[in-house]
Design a protein around this motif. Structure first.
Motif, short mmCIF file in Angstrom:
data_model
loop_
_atom_site.label_atom_id
_atom_site.label_comp_id
_atom_site.label_asym_id
_atom_site.label_seq_id
_atom_site.Cartn_x
_atom_site.Cartn_y
_atom_site.Cartn_z
N SER A 171 -30.59 -5.96 22.37
CA SER A 171 -31.44 -7.12 22.42
C SER A 171 -32.63 -7.30 22.05
N GLU A 196 -20.09 -11.38 24.06
CA GLU A 196 -21.17 -10.76 24.53
C GLU A 196 -22.73 -10.34 23.64
N THR A 199 -23.35 -13.40 22.64
CA THR A 199 -24.88 -13.96 23.40
C THR A 199 -26.33 -13.60 23.92
N ILE A 200 -26.46 -12.18 23.22
CA ILE A 200 -27.57 -11.48 22.63
C ILE A 200 -27.85 -12.14 21.18
#
Length: 249
Positions: A171, A196, A199-200
């Motif tokens: 991230s 996941e 999403t980042i």
């Protein structure tokens, strides 16, 4: 973006529906009985390999071209020009040296090489700027981000740091280089989902040598059973006739 190591593996990835494929310098070197990252495979050998995957699959191919093959930024630029001439869609350039005793180039040298690659690449091929700090056990996230940010500013279209330690580090990289896309190396033991990563903000995923070692793992298991006399050990739902049909198509 799965990493193929020969023509049939590229065709099987195409059949599965992937829109692009990458080479793996490590897997390719292994098929030749050589080691990766020490200049054991020449630029021309890797160019021929990547061009073969391009012609056989008809898909965009990203070439994993180690440090760009050469001592100087001008050498790296020549490698990018050669990759474009051979029809590659993308090329990755690392900040490695080929010397295990001092595996990572100095910051300024690494940036100059990406700058030279970008001058050749712009509008003609997708350039990935890569730092291998964590791959070589240099657990310095600040320096990794510094390098990737500089590569992005120098003209890399995508940035990449294999073996980042966790999602927090991923991230941090994504945020630091935005809006440039980040490629991430993901393996079966990483325990993360595609959702996941999306999403980042991860934009591209590579599989590295794992497809190749997965295939070799199947061979090793079968070989062990064959050695005990089990003549059914090579049973598979994939026939050679199917491979021939893929090549013909």
């Amino acid at each position: 973006m799965p990493n193929a190591w020969d023509a049939p593996s590229a065709l099987l990835f195409k059949e599965a529906g992937f829109a692009s494929i990458a080479t793996s310098s490590a897997a390719f070197a292994a098929t030749l009985g050589r080691l990766d990252g020490i200049h054991a495979v020449s630029r021309d050998e890797h160019l021929d390999h990547a061009a073969l995957l391009t012609s056989v699959s008809g898909l965009p191919i990203n070439g994993d071209f180690e440090d760009g093959y050469g001592d100087t930024p001008e050498d790296v630029r020549a490698t990018v020009d050669a990759a474009i001439a051979r029809g590659l869609a993308g090329i990755g350039i690392e900040d490695t040296t080929g010397d295990p005793a001092q595996p990572i180039r100095g910051f300024d040298d690494a940036v100059r090489r990406i700058e030279a690659a970008a001058k050749a690449a712009r509008g003609r091929i997708v350039l990935t700027g890569r730092t291998d700090n964590f791959l070589w056990g240099i657990a310095d996230l600040d320096d990794t981000i510094r390098r990737l940010t500089a590569f992005a500013e120098a003209g890399a279209d995508v940035v990449y740091a294999p073996n980042l330690p966790d999602l927090a580090a991923v991230s941090a990289v994504v945020e630091a280089v935005a809006p440039k896309p980040v490629n991430l190396l993901v393996g079966p033991s990483d325990g993360v989902s595609l959702q996941e990563l999306q999403t980042i903000g991860v934009r591209r995923i590579s599989l590295g040598v794992d497809p190749y070692t997965h295939a070799l793992g199947a061979i090793r298991a079968a070989a062990a059973n064959l050695e005990t006399g089990d003549l059914t050990a090579l049973a598979s739902d994939l026939t050679f006739g199917h491979i021939i049909s893929l090549i013909r198509s």
